[in-house]
Design a protein around this motif. Structure first.
Motif, PDB file in Angstrom:
ATOM      1  N   LEU A   1      55.736  46.852  34.756  1.00 47.31           N
ATOM      2  CA  LEU A   1      55.146  47.179  35.995  1.00 47.31           C
ATOM      3  C   LEU A   1      54.107  46.047  36.152  1.00 47.31           C
ATOM      4  CD1 LEU A   1      54.618  50.997  35.536  1.00 47.31           C
ATOM      5  CD2 LEU A   1      56.417  49.872  36.876  1.00 47.31           C
TER       6      LEU A   1
ATOM      7  N   GLU B   1      42.536  47.728  37.227  1.00 46.07           N
ATOM      8  CA  GLU B   1      43.818  47.089  37.022  1.00 46.07           C
ATOM      9  C   GLU B   1      43.919  46.384  35.549  1.00 46.07           C
ATOM     10  OE1 GLU B   1      46.652  46.679  38.898  1.00 46.07           O
ATOM     11  OE2 GLU B   1      45.896  47.295  41.036  1.00 46.07           O
TER      12      GLU B   1
ATOM     13  N   ASN C   1      44.673  48.718  32.600  1.00 48.29           N
ATOM     14  CA  ASN C   1      45.907  48.698  32.623  1.00 48.29           C
ATOM     15  C   ASN C   1      46.680  47.790  31.927  1.00 48.29           C
ATOM     16  OD1 ASN C   1      47.111  51.672  33.866  1.00 48.29           O
ATOM     17  ND2 ASN C   1      45.276  50.690  34.942  1.00 48.29           N
TER      18      ASN C   1
ATOM     19  N   TYR D   1      45.958  50.073  42.114  1.00 52.76           N
ATOM     20  CA  TYR D   1      44.836  50.975  41.564  1.00 52.76           C
ATOM     21  C   TYR D   1      43.638  50.894  42.418  1.00 52.76           C
ATOM     22  CZ  TYR D   1      47.883  51.706  37.607  1.00 52.76           C
ATOM     23  OH  TYR D   1      48.978  51.970  36.864  1.00 52.76           O
TER      24      TYR D   1
ATOM     25  N   THR E   1      50.653  47.698  32.368  1.00 50.14           N
ATOM     26  CA  THR E   1      51.152  46.796  33.301  1.00 50.14           C
ATOM     27  C   THR E   1      51.292  45.491  32.765  1.00 50.14           C
ATOM     28  OG1 THR E   1      49.049  46.395  33.991  1.00 50.14           O
ATOM     29  CG2 THR E   1      50.370  47.914  35.356  1.00 50.14           C
TER      30      THR E   1
ATOM     31  N   ARG F   1      52.066  48.886  41.189  1.00 51.15           N
ATOM     32  CA  ARG F   1      51.033  49.691  40.916  1.00 51.15           C
ATOM     33  C   ARG F   1      49.804  49.010  41.606  1.00 51.15           C
ATOM     34  NH1 ARG F   1      54.959  51.960  39.926  1.00 51.15           N
ATOM     35  NH2 ARG F   1      55.619  53.317  38.544  1.00 51.15           N
TER      36      ARG F   1
ATOM     37  N   GLY G   1      50.982  45.025  38.465  1.00 52.65           N
ATOM     38  CA  GLY G   1      49.666  45.365  39.314  1.00 52.65           C
ATOM     39  C   GLY G   1      49.403  44.280  40.476  1.00 52.65           C
TER      40      GLY G   1
END
Length: 263
Positions: free
Chosen positions: A157, A191, A194, A185, A200, A183, A159
Motif C-alpha cells: 500500500l 504515515e 505505518n 492518514y 505501507t 492510504r 501513503g
C-alpha cells in the motif's frame, strides 16, 4: 562535550510523556483554532502551548542546543552545525481538531547535520516510537522494531497526501495505480509510523523540516529510504517533495518518474 545519548533518549521520552498528558488535559476544554495560510492549514492554542513547553524542556536538557520549531518558539537557523532539535508540537492539526485522533508529536535531534535520535508519539494510542543511530535501534515504547520487509511497489500500500493525488503531482496517480492501493492518514507522523511498521511501502508528500526530521532518523535506522521525489538527499532546512519508501519501492517509483509515466 561527549553526549550520553542513551540518557538523552530516556529524558526526551519522559518529557514527551508529560507533554502528552498536558495535551490530553487541554483537549477537555474548547480549542482556539486559527488559520495559518488557508482554511486547511490550522493552528491551535494547544500547538503553540505544547511547543513552548517542549522548547523550555529542551533548553533545560541541552542549554547549548539550537531549536527549530514549527510555531516559531525556537531559533532562526541557517545551518545544522552543532546540535539541532527540530520540533513539531502537533503533527496533523486538522485531525487533532476534527477527529481528536490520528495526530503525533515529533522531535528529531541532529548533530552537525547527522540524525541521531528521533521521536514520533502517536498521542491517542499512547505509543512512542523512538531511537536512531545514536542508540542502535528503534523501539515502539519498550518493544524493539525490526526492519520492514523490502517489498516492491506492486506488493504494498502507498501513503500519500490528498492534494498530490488530486492534482497528479509527480505522477502520483500512476504511482498509486502501480501499488496495491492508496492510504491517506492526514499526518506525516502517522504515515511514517505505518512505513516503520511495514503497513505501507512508501509515502509521498510536501514536507517541511519538522514534518520529516524525526521520521528520517527512525526510517534510516530501519533501512527505509528517505529522499526527494527524484532520489536526492533532503535539505533539512527547507521544504521538499519527499519520497519515503522501501528500497524496492523507491526503485519502482523513481522508474515511474524517469519514464514520465501517466495513466
Amino acid at each position: 562535550m561527549t553526549q550520553d545519548w542513551q540518557q538523552l533518549n530516556r529524558d526526551v521520552m519522559a518529557v514527551l510523556q508529560t507533554a502528552r498528558q498536558r495535551v490530553l488535559d487541554r483537549m477537555a476544554s474548547p480549542l482556539t483554532v486559527a488559520e495559518k495560510t488557508n482554511r486547511k492549514d490550522l493552528v491551535t492554542n494547544v500547538d503553540r502551548e505544547n511547543e513552548q513547553f517542549l522548547v523550555s524542556e529542551i533548553r533545560r536538557l541541552d542549554p547549548e542546543a539550537h531549536i527549530l520549531g514549527e510555531e516559531g518558539f525556537g531559533d532562526r537557523l541557517t545551518s545544522l552545525k552543532g546540535r539541532v532539535w527540530i520540533v513539531d508540537p502537533i503533527d496533523g492539526t486538522m485531525n487533532f481538531v476534527k477527529q481528536h485522533d490520528n495526530f503525533a508529536m515529533m522531535i528529531g535531534i541532529y548533530q552537525d547535520g547527522v540524525g541521531q535520535l528521533g521521536f514520533i508519539y502517536d498521542v491517542m494510542k499512547n505509543v512512542l516510537y523512538h531511537g536512531g543511530k545514536a542508540v542502535d535501534g528503534v523501539w515502539a515504547n519498550q518493544d524493539q522494531l525490526t526492519a520492514p520487509m523490502d517489498l516492491p511497489l506492486a506488493e504494498g500500500l502507498m501513503g500519500a497526501s490528498s492534494p498530490i493525488v488530486i492534482h497528479d503531482i509527480a505522477h502520483m496517480q500512476a504511482i498509486v495505480h502501480a501499488s496495491s492501493g492508496m492510504r491517506i492518514y492526514g499526518s506525516a507522523g502517522i504515515e511514517i509510523i505505518n512505513c516503520l511498521l511495514g503497513k505501507t511501502v512508501g509515502y509521498i508528500s510536501y514536507l517541511k523540516p519538522w514534518d520529516i526530521a524525526a521520521g528520517q532518523i527512525l526510517l534510516n535506522c530501519l533501512d527505509v529510504r528517505v529522499s526527494t521525489i527524484d532520489g536526492r538527499p533532503l535539505d533539512m532546512l527547507s521544504s521538499n517533495l519527499v519520497l519515503v519508501a522501501t528500497k524496492k519501492a523507491q526503485r519502482d517509483i523513481l522508474q515511474i518518474e524517469e519514464d514520465d509515466v501517466s495513466l
